[in-house]
Motif scaffolding. Structure first.
Motif, PDB file in Angstrom:
ATOM      1  N   ARG A 212       0.828  -1.200   0.000  1.00 14.64           N
ATOM      2  CA  ARG A 212       0.000   0.000   0.000  1.00 14.64           C
ATOM      3  C   ARG A 212       0.866   1.255   0.000  1.00 14.64           C
ATOM      4  O   ARG A 212       0.597   2.211  -0.730  1.00 14.64           O
ATOM      5  CB  ARG A 212      -0.934  -0.008   1.205  1.00 14.64           C
ATOM      6  N   THR A 245      -1.926  -4.964  -5.104  1.00 17.91           N
ATOM      7  CA  THR A 245      -2.760  -3.767  -5.087  1.00 17.91           C
ATOM      8  C   THR A 245      -2.331  -2.880  -6.239  1.00 17.91           C
ATOM      9  O   THR A 245      -1.272  -3.099  -6.836  1.00 17.91           O
ATOM     10  CB  THR A 245      -2.648  -3.019  -3.748  1.00 17.91           C
ATOM     11  N   THR A 265      -7.265  -4.813 -10.284  1.00 23.83           N
ATOM     12  CA  THR A 265      -7.044  -3.699  -9.370  1.00 23.83           C
ATOM     13  C   THR A 265      -8.206  -2.698  -9.447  1.00 23.83           C
ATOM     14  O   THR A 265      -9.063  -2.785 -10.330  1.00 23.83           O
ATOM     15  CB  THR A 265      -5.723  -2.988  -9.687  1.00 23.83           C
ATOM     16  N   PRO A 277      -5.242   2.651  -1.426  1.00 24.36           N
ATOM     17  CA  PRO A 277      -4.948   1.298  -1.919  1.00 24.36           C
ATOM     18  C   PRO A 277      -5.422   0.214  -0.949  1.00 24.36           C
ATOM     19  O   PRO A 277      -5.293   0.364   0.267  1.00 24.36           O
ATOM     20  CB  PRO A 277      -3.416   1.287  -2.032  1.00 24.36           C
ATOM     21  N   GLU A 278      -5.982  -0.827  -1.494  1.00 24.46           N
ATOM     22  CA  GLU A 278      -6.412  -1.980  -0.716  1.00 24.46           C
ATOM     23  C   GLU A 278      -5.690  -3.222  -1.236  1.00 24.46           C
ATOM     24  O   GLU A 278      -5.553  -3.401  -2.449  1.00 24.46           O
ATOM     25  CB  GLU A 278      -7.921  -2.172  -0.819  1.00 24.46           C
ATOM     26  N   ILE A 279      -5.240  -4.053  -0.311  1.00 19.92           N
ATOM     27  CA  ILE A 279      -4.505  -5.262  -0.691  1.00 19.92           C
ATOM     28  C   ILE A 279      -5.473  -6.432  -0.803  1.00 19.92           C
ATOM     29  O   ILE A 279      -6.327  -6.636   0.061  1.00 19.92           O
ATOM     30  CB  ILE A 279      -3.406  -5.582   0.331  1.00 19.92           C
ATOM     31  N   THR A 280      -5.345  -7.177  -1.880  1.00 23.51           N
ATOM     32  CA  THR A 280      -6.067  -8.432  -2.060  1.00 23.51           C
ATOM     33  C   THR A 280      -5.068  -9.578  -1.970  1.00 23.51           C
ATOM     34  O   THR A 280      -3.981  -9.498  -2.544  1.00 23.51           O
ATOM     35  CB  THR A 280      -6.774  -8.476  -3.424  1.00 23.51           C
TER      36      THR A 280
END
Length: 341
Positions: A212, A245, A265, A277-280
């Protein structure tokens, strides 16, 4: 501990539609190693590899092209052969050293396998043939780097009629983790290249850092450019996990023989406007490939021609995707990561 970033290479394409293009490709390869301190023997091996693959394409293939990339950080040159058919009916026979269906300087694909430091080839009917050969300058045993835990294969091509690619990519290996950045500067040409290279510069400051924070740093650094779509991804081999991300139209897949998951994304453009930002994260199955590509490659592609290559050189996968799914109007980049078995 400082982690070294490997800046991704860009290929130059040669459509092998005339015997003279083989010589053009060979001269380009020679020029690429002129400043790398190669011996005449190593340069000669490279010249023969280019000549053999190019001549084979010119005589026997439809839509044949050679892609050549110098990789100074690895001390090598990569030569990729791609064609649209008709395919090789007996690949085992064609690979026998000395076998050739025509008169070539080094007597065929067997010679390429013998001369190159790495060589892999795949052929299907219909479909065509893809191959990858790498030639490295010989080094003393104490200068050979240790084997990495992952293999990374990639192809990056500029848009038609452009001399530079608006896409850029880089990676860094830290322990049992590998971090990858793929950036696609808006549009194409030099200004797009400035944006993607600014993204790589920002990534290289702390490639092992929080993903992020990486994307937020990219967003700040790209505000003086036209902006870019970006994806920052990390493969953790110890945890068998993938995290990513980004923002924009960089997409990808994680796939194995029994698994297929898309990587998408959020909307936005680094340097212009992005959300937080978001983490997958998702599991990394055994024998899986992680694939990222820019929008120069069609988003919707099937895996039928990829599955036979799961345990092969990942550059072959990149070559098949490029051959079968390029849009032919934009920069095109494919990055393929697999655990080294």
């Amino acid at each position: 501990m400082e982690v070294a970033t490997v800046r991704g290479w860009t290929h130059k394409a040669f459509a092998i539609d005339d015997p003279s293009r083989v010589g053009e490709a060979r001269r380009h390869a020679a020029h690429a190693v002129a400043d790398m301190g190669w011996s005449d023997v190593d340069a000669g091996r490279l010249a023969l590899v280019v000549t053999e693959l190019g001549t084979n394409l010119q005589r026997h293939a439809q839509g044949g092209r050679l892609l050549i990339a110098a990789r100074p950080q690895q001390g090598e040159v990569e030569v990729i052969g791609i064609d649209d058919g008709p395919g090789i009916p007996d690949l085992a026979l064609a690979m026998q050293d000395g076998h050739s269906s025509g008169s070539t300087p080094g007597t065929g694909l067997g010679a390429v396998s013998r001369l190159a430091d790495d060589f892999d080839i795949h052929s299907s009917m219909p479909g065509g043939t893809v191959s990858v050969a790498r030639v490295r300058a010989k080094r003393p045993a104490n200068e050979v780097p240790p084997a990495a835990a992952v293999q990374i294969g990639a192809i990056c091509l500029p848009a038609p009629h452009e001399s530079v690619s608006g896409d850029g990519w880089a990676f860094a290996v830290h322990g049992e983790q590998v971090s990858v950045l793929l950036a696609d500067g808006l549009g194409h040409g030099p200004e797009a290249a400035k944006a993607s290279q600014a993204a790589i510069d920002a990534f290289a400051l702390a490639p092992q850092g929080d993903l992020r924070e990486t994307v937020q740093r990219l967003h700040r650094e790209l505000q003086t450019t036209r902006g870019a779509a970006v994806c920052a991804l990390r493969v953790d081999l110890a945890a068998s996990a993938v995290s990513y991300t980004g923002a924009g139209n960089i997409v990808g897949r994680v796939l194995s023989g029994v698994f297929d998951k898309s990587l998408v994304t959020q909307h936005g453009t680094a340097g212009i406007q992005i959300r937080k930002p978001e983490i997958t994260s998702l599991d990394l199955p055994e024998h899986a490939l992680v694939i990222l590509h820019s929008d120069g490659i069609e988003t919707r592609w099937t895996v039928e021609r990829i599955r036979p290559l799961l345990q092969r050189d990942p550059t072959l996968v990149a070559a098949v995707l490029l051959r079968d799914h390029t849009r032919h109007r934009d920069d095109a980049t494919v990055v393929v990561i697999r655990r080294k078995e």
